[in-house]
Design a protein around this motif. Structure first.
Motif, mmCIF file in Angstrom:
data_model
loop_
_atom_site.group_PDB
_atom_site.id
_atom_site.type_symbol
_atom_site.label_atom_id
_atom_site.label_comp_id
_atom_site.label_asym_id
_atom_site.label_seq_id
_atom_site.Cartn_x
_atom_site.Cartn_y
_atom_site.Cartn_z
ATOM 1 N N HIS A 102 0.842 -1.301 -0.202
ATOM 2 C CA HIS A 102 0.102 -0.078 0.022
ATOM 3 C C HIS A 102 1.089 1.128 -0.092
ATOM 4 C CE1 HIS A 102 -3.134 -3.036 0.962
ATOM 5 N NE2 HIS A 102 -2.338 -3.356 1.992
ATOM 6 N N GLY A 103 2.005 1.371 -0.672
ATOM 7 C CA GLY A 103 2.982 2.310 -0.739
ATOM 8 C C GLY A 103 2.420 3.693 -1.327
ATOM 9 N N LYS A 104 1.529 3.533 -2.281
ATOM 10 C CA LYS A 104 0.955 4.748 -2.720
ATOM 11 C C LYS A 104 0.287 5.493 -1.688
ATOM 12 C CE LYS A 104 -1.656 6.457 -6.714
ATOM 13 N NZ LYS A 104 -2.096 6.070 -8.252
ATOM 14 N N GLN A 105 -0.571 4.803 -1.147
ATOM 15 C CA GLN A 105 -1.644 5.208 0.047
ATOM 16 C C GLN A 105 -0.407 5.938 1.099
ATOM 17 O OE1 GLN A 105 -3.933 2.598 2.007
ATOM 18 N NE2 GLN A 105 -4.745 4.256 3.458
ATOM 19 N N TYR A 106 0.350 5.056 1.345
ATOM 20 C CA TYR A 106 1.187 5.468 2.707
ATOM 21 C C TYR A 106 1.899 6.795 2.248
ATOM 22 C CZ TYR A 106 5.415 5.347 5.839
ATOM 23 O OH TYR A 106 6.369 5.804 6.469
ATOM 24 N N ARG A 107 2.473 6.817 0.891
ATOM 25 C CA ARG A 107 3.254 8.124 0.784
ATOM 26 C C ARG A 107 2.232 9.398 0.729
ATOM 27 N NH1 ARG A 107 5.485 4.105 -2.077
ATOM 28 N NH2 ARG A 107 4.352 4.469 -3.914
ATOM 29 N N GLY A 166 6.367 0.391 11.908
ATOM 30 C CA GLY A 166 6.092 -1.018 11.821
ATOM 31 C C GLY A 166 4.494 -1.092 10.989
ATOM 32 N N TYR A 167 4.247 -2.062 10.280
ATOM 33 C CA TYR A 167 3.057 -1.995 9.512
ATOM 34 C C TYR A 167 2.264 -3.196 9.833
ATOM 35 C CZ TYR A 167 5.923 1.375 7.591
ATOM 36 O OH TYR A 167 7.004 2.454 7.707
ATOM 37 N N PRO A 168 2.041 -3.516 10.985
ATOM 38 C CA PRO A 168 1.164 -4.921 11.801
ATOM 39 C C PRO A 168 -0.339 -5.008 10.951
ATOM 40 C CG PRO A 168 1.207 -3.309 13.207
ATOM 41 C CD PRO A 168 1.893 -2.647 12.275
ATOM 42 N N HIS A 169 -0.889 -5.899 11.212
ATOM 43 C CA HIS A 169 -2.036 -6.406 10.772
ATOM 44 C C HIS A 169 -3.204 -6.085 11.671
ATOM 45 C CE1 HIS A 169 -0.230 -7.802 6.998
ATOM 46 N NE2 HIS A 169 0.574 -8.438 7.933
ATOM 47 N N GLU A 170 -4.389 -5.752 11.279
ATOM 48 C CA GLU A 170 -5.520 -5.822 12.000
ATOM 49 C C GLU A 170 -6.214 -7.190 11.950
ATOM 50 O OE1 GLU A 170 -6.897 -3.688 14.260
ATOM 51 O OE2 GLU A 170 -6.430 -1.500 13.530
ATOM 52 N N ILE A 171 -6.308 -7.777 13.130
ATOM 53 C CA ILE A 171 -6.759 -9.044 13.128
ATOM 54 C C ILE A 171 -8.101 -8.989 13.570
ATOM 55 C CG2 ILE A 171 -6.845 -11.450 14.014
ATOM 56 C CD1 ILE A 171 -4.412 -10.675 12.228
ATOM 57 N N PRO A 196 -4.689 3.652 9.633
ATOM 58 C CA PRO A 196 -4.783 2.456 8.842
ATOM 59 C C PRO A 196 -3.938 2.741 7.626
ATOM 60 C CG PRO A 196 -6.772 3.733 8.814
ATOM 61 C CD PRO A 196 -5.884 4.411 9.574
ATOM 62 N N LYS A 197 -3.704 1.254 6.747
ATOM 63 C CA LYS A 197 -3.037 1.227 5.748
ATOM 64 C C LYS A 197 -3.502 0.174 4.683
ATOM 65 C CE LYS A 197 1.235 0.149 5.486
ATOM 66 N NZ LYS A 197 1.506 -0.824 4.624
ATOM 67 N N VAL A 218 -0.320 1.845 10.291
ATOM 68 C CA VAL A 218 1.075 2.237 10.646
ATOM 69 C C VAL A 218 1.130 2.418 11.986
ATOM 70 C CG1 VAL A 218 2.318 4.212 9.991
ATOM 71 C CG2 VAL A 218 0.944 3.448 8.333
ATOM 72 N N MET A 219 2.185 2.010 12.720
ATOM 73 C CA MET A 219 2.394 2.218 14.046
ATOM 74 C C MET A 219 3.734 2.784 14.259
ATOM 75 S SD MET A 219 -0.370 0.367 15.362
ATOM 76 C CE MET A 219 0.223 -0.026 16.851
ATOM 77 N N ARG A 220 4.225 3.418 15.398
ATOM 78 C CA ARG A 220 5.159 4.132 15.285
ATOM 79 C C ARG A 220 5.434 4.228 17.004
ATOM 80 N NH1 ARG A 220 4.264 9.579 12.839
ATOM 81 N NH2 ARG A 220 4.158 8.434 11.006
ATOM 82 N N ARG A 221 6.778 4.222 17.009
ATOM 83 C CA ARG A 221 7.515 4.327 18.397
ATOM 84 C C ARG A 221 8.968 5.011 18.263
ATOM 85 N NH1 ARG A 221 9.557 -0.243 22.342
ATOM 86 N NH2 ARG A 221 10.912 1.327 22.945
ATOM 87 N N THR A 222 9.436 5.809 19.200
ATOM 88 C CA THR A 222 10.666 6.392 19.548
ATOM 89 C C THR A 222 11.616 5.252 20.097
ATOM 90 O OG1 THR A 222 10.027 8.544 18.971
ATOM 91 C CG2 THR A 222 12.303 8.337 19.819
ATOM 92 N N VAL A 223 12.608 4.908 19.716
ATOM 93 C CA VAL A 223 13.582 3.980 20.335
ATOM 94 C C VAL A 223 14.902 4.833 20.597
ATOM 95 C CG1 VAL A 223 15.168 2.216 19.985
ATOM 96 C CG2 VAL A 223 13.032 2.033 18.984
ATOM 97 N N ALA A 224 15.207 5.026 21.965
ATOM 98 C CA ALA A 224 16.268 5.810 22.509
ATOM 99 C C ALA A 224 17.600 5.045 22.043
ATOM 100 C CB ALA A 224 16.252 5.949 23.815
#
Length: 192
Positions: free
Chosen positions: A91-96, A143-148, A176-177, A183-189
């Protein structure tokens, strides 16, 4: 959870990774986990061609993964890398079109040996990837996990884990994507 260690995928761990992939017929029809790489145009040429490309990417430091090991046997992995290393996402087009920022890293594929599923090893692989990202300086990770839903999904369609697993690892839902991706996100130190 089963006793395990985490090691980076490298020339030193290639044989263990190769054995895991070969036990599963190249994974997803011989993909060898190269779908998300810039050279995925070479994907589908052949099982051996995909294997050679993956090995080249690993040996030249252009592809990364955390390997979950039981003894000397690899039983799971989580592929991660920069958007330049892993530009191809579903789903790259939608993502961008909807992107509000470009992350420092992406987690694109998580795979667990069929003999060891439902033992927490996907979570271990994801955490291993996050720990390795920390050693590379950390940053914003997507990360781009799935909705189950209520209906059972084939494991082939859950190639990047589930939203719940990412939430448990500290990721925030962004949007959603596609039909069942997120689309999920977090910051890693950075590791100290």
């Amino acid at each position: 959870m089963i006793s395990h260690t985490i090691r980076p995928l490298s020339a030193e761990t290639w044989d263990a990774f190769e054995a895991l992939v070969e036990r599963h017929n190249g994974v997803f029809g011989g993909c060898w986990c190269i779908y998300f790489t810039p050279d995925c145009a070479e994907r589908g040429q052949s099982y051996e061609g995909n294997r050679a490309l993956k090995r080249k990417l690993i040996e030249t430091g252009q592809n990364h993964a955390s390997l979950v090991m039981i003894g000397d046997e690899a039983v799971a992995w989580a592929e991660y890398g920069t958007p330049d290393e892993l530009p191809n996402i579903h789903h790259g087009k939608q993502y961008r079109a909807e992107a509000d920022l470009i992350p420092d890293y992406r987690v694109t594929c998580i795979f667990v040996d069929k003999r060891h599923r439902k033992k927490g090893l996907a979570k271990a692989a994801l955490q291993g990837a996050l720990d390795q990202i920390a050693t590379h300086g950390g940053g914003i990770v997507e990360g781009y996990p799935h909705e189950i839903g209520e209906k059972r999904m084939n494991n082939s369609f859950v190639y990047n884990g589930t939203r719940t697993m990412y939430e448990e690892a500290g990721f925030e839902f962004i949007r959603p994507k596609g039909l069942r991706n997120t689309v999920m996100r977090r910051t890693v130190a950075a590791a100290t």
